[in-house]
Design a protein around this motif. Structure first.
Motif: not given
Length: 479
Positions: A167-168, A176-177, A192-195
């Motif tokens: 999440n940068g 990868k996500t 995607y809530l996180d990546f």
């Protein structure tokens, strides 16, 4: 460190040099031998050619100077700084006659001179003072200043390290996500809530960056007194010792490997300077080491300074200057206007020589439709009612007339005029603005006439102009 001020081409005997170096005679002679090998100092001897003798005596004949052959006498054909053991020699140009006792003024002069010489070498696309990989005679003084200046312009050698973050804020790593994070579908569209994201930052622990930092600090410390003379700010950016990075063979191998995969010019230059630092320290003998920065050809520097400041038009095309070409020739440059010699074989085959007359400096003034012909002469001339010394020879004066003749057809065809024909020489004397009578750069102190040209060909006398060198250098450095 003991600092001594010397003058270019001034005569020094062996006893004076012993006192300056503060060394016994045998050690002094060893140093002079090394400096002679580098063409920095010349022993005055009858074995030298007439041309060499005249050059070492400011252009004067040696007919009246036999006393200079008596004993061991030396002249420094060099402008710049030399360090010998614990002695620093600041060698000023021959035209400088007055020194400031407290060194403040003189230090500013030598700093300006070093800047001028370094800019000249840079513009000529040469490695300063033979500072290249193939030359085994490296010079720490010149290299340390190169390292210092490059650091303040380009910073430290850098390489980037890649950091993968969750999440940068940087670029998202979609592969990868997608493979490792859960997707949420809304109307069949994945969210995607996180990546994963990738972040690149300078690797402060990079081997070459730390090595570069260490070399800059160590080289500064070795010649700190010279940096102080040149008014450079102190620098201490590393606590590492060179031995920490391995032996020289290992470090050189790493540097060569990095150069083979590095294609950015700035970084290639920094790597090469680091290599040269190790080559210099490897080949130097600390007990006999002589460091120097400067030039044995300051006359060439003076010519370039005058050309840049006055605006040399020699390499400009006639068409670009708004001038008509001659005899249906190609659109040639002002330099190419002067024809080359013709050689004929029994009135049949014709050859053209490769060389011809080339003036130092031609200035075309479009506004007043004029051409000025200048020769930047590095002479310390004395021209007074009672005395004439250190003046250009017959050949130089003849060529100056010939340049004017060579441009007569061009001048006539384009309805131009010869505005000036002059020798420009440096001086350390102050010239008040109200005394300036020569393009606001100098003062005419006289003329020279060669009647073969002036009477039979109706050519004007050649002017002798002194111009304050410091002012010329300021203008050169600002361009």
């Amino acid at each position: 460190m003991k600092v001594n001020k010397l003058q270019e081409l001034k005569l020094y005997n062996i006893s004076e040099l012993q006192s300056i170096f503060d060394l016994p005679e045998d050690k002094t002679r060893e140093i002079l031998k090394t400096l002679a090998y580098k063409n920095i100092v010349r022993k005055i001897s009858k074995n030298l050619s007439n041309a060499e003798l005249e050059e070492l005596n400011n252009g004067e004949s040696f007919e009246q100077l036999n006393k200079e052959f008596e004993g061991d006498n030396y002249k420094f054909k060099f402008v710049g700084i030399i360090t010998v053991k614990d002695v620093c020699l600041i060698i000023y140009p021959k035209y400088i006659t007055e020194f400031d006792e407290n060194f403040d003024k003189d230090n500013k002069i030598i700093k300006q001179l070093i800047e001028v010489m370094r800019k000249y070498e840079s513009k000529e696309q040469k490695q300063f003072l033979s500072n290249n990989e193939e030359n085994k005679n490296y010079n720490l003084l010149a290299l340390a200043i190169d390292l210092y200046d490059d650091y303040h312009v380009n910073g430290l050698y850098s390489s980037e390290k890649t950091i993968i973050e969750e999440n940068g804020e940087r670029e998202i790593l979609w592969d990868k996500t997608i493979n490792e994070k859960d997707a949420y579908f809304i109307n069949d569209v994945p969210f995607y809530l996180d990546f994963f994201s990738v972040n690149k930052e300078t690797n402060e622990e990079d081997f070459f960056r730390r090595l570069h930092r260490c070399i800059i600090t160590e080289s500064y410390n070795k010649i700190e007194e010279i940096f102080d003379i040149l008014d450079y700010e102190p620098i201490n950016i590393s606590d590492d010792e060179i031995d920490y990075f391995g032996d020289k063979e290992y470090i050189m191998t790493r540097l060569n490997q990095e150069m083979s995969i590095q294609f950015i010019d700035k970084k290639q230059k920094q790597l090469n300077m680091m290599k040269n630092y190790f080559l210099e320290t490897e080949n130097s003998n600390e007990d006999e080491e002589i460091k120097f920065i400067g030039t044995t050809s300051f006359n060439l520097v003076w010519e370039k300074v005058c050309a840049i400041v006055l605006g040399n038009s020699l390499d400009k095309k006639l068409e670009d200057l708004g001038l008509d070409i001659i005899d249906n020739t190609e659109n040639i440059t002002l330099k190419e206007v002067i024809p080359k010699l013709k050689w004929k074989v029994s009135n049949s085959k014709e050859h053209r020589s490769a060389k011809t007359l080339i003036p130092d400096l031609i200035v075309y003034d479009k506004e007043d439709r004029s051409i000025s012909i200048y020769d930047a002469k590095y002479y310390n001339i004395i021209l007074t009612e009672k005395l004439l010394k250190n003046y250009p020879g017959v050949e130089d004066i003849s060529k100056q007339y010939l340049y004017e003749l060579a441009y007569r057809d061009l001048i006539k065809r384009n309805n131009l005029k010869i505005k000036e024909n002059a020798f420009i020489m440096p001086t350390d004397k102050k010239i008040n603005p109200e005394e300036t009578n020569f393009k606001k750069i100098g003062k005419e102190i006289g003329t020279v006439e060669f009647e073969i040209f002036s009477k039979s060909l109706e050519l004007k006398d050649i002017k002798i102009v002194l111009t304050p060198a410091t002012r010329m250098f300021e203008k050169y450095l600002s361009k």
